[in-house]
Design a protein around this motif. Structure first.
Motif, PDB file in Angstrom:
ATOM      1  N   ARG A 151      -1.152 -16.205   4.537  1.00 18.43           N
ATOM      2  CA  ARG A 151      -1.275 -14.744   4.436  1.00 18.43           C
ATOM      3  C   ARG A 151      -1.556 -14.117   5.794  1.00 18.43           C
ATOM      4  O   ARG A 151      -0.811 -13.317   6.306  1.00 18.43           O
ATOM      5  N   PHE A 206       1.515  -8.240  -3.791  1.00 17.49           N
ATOM      6  CA  PHE A 206       0.927  -9.533  -3.396  1.00 17.49           C
ATOM      7  C   PHE A 206       0.178  -9.270  -2.104  1.00 17.49           C
ATOM      8  O   PHE A 206       0.466  -8.295  -1.402  1.00 17.49           O
ATOM      9  N   LYS A 207      -0.763 -10.144  -1.791  1.00 21.82           N
ATOM     10  CA  LYS A 207      -1.519  -9.952  -0.554  1.00 21.82           C
ATOM     11  C   LYS A 207      -0.546 -10.069   0.613  1.00 21.82           C
ATOM     12  O   LYS A 207       0.184 -11.039   0.740  1.00 21.82           O
ATOM     13  N   GLU A 236      -1.898  -2.224   4.461  1.00 21.52           N
ATOM     14  CA  GLU A 236      -2.227  -1.971   3.046  1.00 21.52           C
ATOM     15  C   GLU A 236      -2.884  -0.601   2.864  1.00 21.52           C
ATOM     16  O   GLU A 236      -2.673   0.060   1.852  1.00 21.52           O
ATOM     17  N   ASP A 243      -4.569  -5.509   6.772  1.00 22.77           N
ATOM     18  CA  ASP A 243      -5.412  -4.509   6.102  1.00 22.77           C
ATOM     19  C   ASP A 243      -4.917  -3.095   6.398  1.00 22.77           C
ATOM     20  O   ASP A 243      -4.867  -2.246   5.514  1.00 22.77           O
TER      21      ASP A 243
END
Lengths: 352, 352
Positions: A197, A181-182, A168, A165
């Motif tokens: 992931r 993409f995650k 990101e 997180d």
């Protein structure tokens, strides 16, 4: 418009009557309009002399600035009856279009043949123009700088998902439009699962951490993987890393005109020679552009000839179940003679 | 497992041989495994006495904890030849499965009939159990508190997209797993385009701002729309807001056993009576759960009977092109007698 004309020429050559595009990367490529798929049909329809949006009425105003004909339908109307397709035709269907639409098109128009639209569109999309490559290089700058900035955030006791997180968030702060993409951020034994992931697992001293990350920037994707170690890596980790790095850098020097499977075999051969062939459980790479995975694929069965201006990843890996996995990934573009990496980020183990 | 048994019973009743599920909300519903779609087939296959994952080898370890049989294939192998489907069968295909897979399944297995899997799965998924409703209520708490906290961030001169990004950050900070759709935050004349996400337009004093927002929480979606005004709203905005609010609150009192179209007509009737029928350009609502849009739909053509424990949105709107648009949206659950809102957030214009 040029892209649509090229598509129409290919359709003519191959006797394809209609191409039906959904709100996917192909729609963005052809029209510059981008939207997510939803239960209401939103198509871009191409035939020999005609191209138009078939769209829900609530998109009418928004689509009007794209300078294409719009055929709209209100909620409650039958969208398919507004389409001018002949029955018994050959229809190319957007690969990623939801199947429910294809089933409805089959029922309504009873095509004589259905083919994936990628057979046409990949030939256009695989070869990038200068602007597309520039955008991806700009995107990589943002992604790579974000990764370097992120390394300071890796602390013992943080969970994999919290760290993902945080990375990101940094992408966003640095100007990314989103992720391609995650983010994959796995640690310790989780790293042997290449497509996991992240989990709630807290990173610990001695862990290998795999960070596979990509952003969306001006409609295009990036994709990069690097290896981090919290504390000094073990000898086994160092050894495996060296094998993977050797495989990665050798395949990255692919020559113009090689087939996808030849490039794959460069990486696969090096890993096999080191005795780890059964632990390299995926292909060597994939094309990248508007989609994070697109043609050309760099895999054992790929007969695709890799030509100038095709962009793809080189990402071999070795995965030892229950222990750890190592993958290193760069984006490359095929040049006049050989490929060159679009990434600049160094490929050593990042020891924290 | 119970869900799969129910599905198998329905298949038997209706003579459906196979259900092919992709990595979509249906896969999550049936197996609890969640993944994005990609170019490699990843299916969950259900037949009368059998259910299994067909998966790329690189998912093997990751899938092993889900307690289903796994049939895997390596990159380079033909996935379809590993499937045990008979030709000339009736196959139900996951609505959202990419069409390229359906085209390949048609070529390989030549089915006698294809139907959208939603015809079976919607009957299971429409009626939520207590836990599903609880999760959505918890998700709404996070989403609504985030919205209230976000209001302080709306300043003259901020761009729509910057504001939307900020709201999405607050969701994350407050525990959301992600967004259920890209946040819609539009201002001024942009608000007349109901599905525009955001633009670089900077919000100005006197603007109406529409915020249509939803999060993902423990696999389930929320969806809510509220109206903000930067400075006092004009009389026209206040008047339109009152009509939409009246339509929204009236439809929200839908009775158990009404059809979707009857609920739609409550909202539509009120807007028509006020003279704005041509400006209400979409349906009144949609089901919500693992997908942000799912059955049952509350639209003019919906014959679906709305029963207890179905969850859906009520979101009428009036859109005046070039001027502004107003939409108000709550999530509701049908009770024993009538629906009740799952949202708590007040529905007046938020004046800043």
């Amino acid at each position: 418009m040029d892209r649509i004309r090229k598509l129409q020429n290919m359709m003519k050559d191959r006797g394809i009557d209609y191409v039906i595009i959904g709100p996917t990367s192909n729609m963005f490529y052809l029209t510059n309009f981008s939207e997510e798929q939803m239960e209401r049909p939103l198509f871009f329809v191409v035939s020999e002399g005609h191209s138009y949006f078939l769209a829900p009425k609530l998109y009418e105003e928004q689509l009007s600035k794209y300078n294409f004909e719009i055929i709209s339908y209100a909620d409650g109307e039958d969208p398919y009856s507004k389409m001018d397709l002949n029955t018994n035709s050959i229809i190319a269907i957007d690969d990623q279009l939801w199947s429910v639409f294809t089933i409805n098109l089959i029922r309504k128009f009873n095509p004589s043949n259905l083919i994936p639209a990628s057979t046409l569109l990949k030939e256009l999309r695989m070869r990038k123009d200068k602007e597309e490559i520039n955008i991806m290089e700009e995107g990589l700058k943002i992604a790579e700088n974000s990764f370097l900035q992120f390394l300071n955030n890796i602390k013992e006791g943080s969970s994999e998902c919290k760290l993902a997180d945080r990375l990101e968030e940094i992408f966003k702060e640095n100007g990314a439009d989103g992720v391609s993409f995650k983010t994959i951020l796995t640690s310790g034994p989780n790293t042997s699962m290449p497509h996991l992931r992240c989990t709630d697992r807290k990173v610990r001293r001695g862990d290998v951490i795999i960070v596979d990350f990509g952003i969306k920037y001006r409609g295009y994707c990036t994709d990069t993987t690097r290896v981090v170690s919290l504390g000094n890596p073990s000898d086994e980790v160092k050894k495996i890393h060296e094998i993977v790095l050797n495989a990665q850098e050798s395949a990255e020097k692919a020559k113009n005109g090689m087939k996808g499977k030849e490039i794959d075999s460069i990486a696969r051969g090096i890993i096999a020679k080191a005795g780890y062939s059964q632990f390299f459980i995926h292909r060597t790479g994939h094309g990248i552009g508007i989609d994070v995975h697109e043609d050309p694929y760099i895999s054992q069965d790929s007969e695709q000839i890799i030509e100038q201006n095709m962009t793809f990843t080189i990402e071999p890996g070795i995965y030892l179940p229950g222990k750890f996995g190592i993958r290193i990934e760069d984006m490359v573009v095929m040049g006049e003679k050989e490929a060159r990496p679009l990434n600049k980020l160094e490929k050593e183990i990042y020891v924290i």
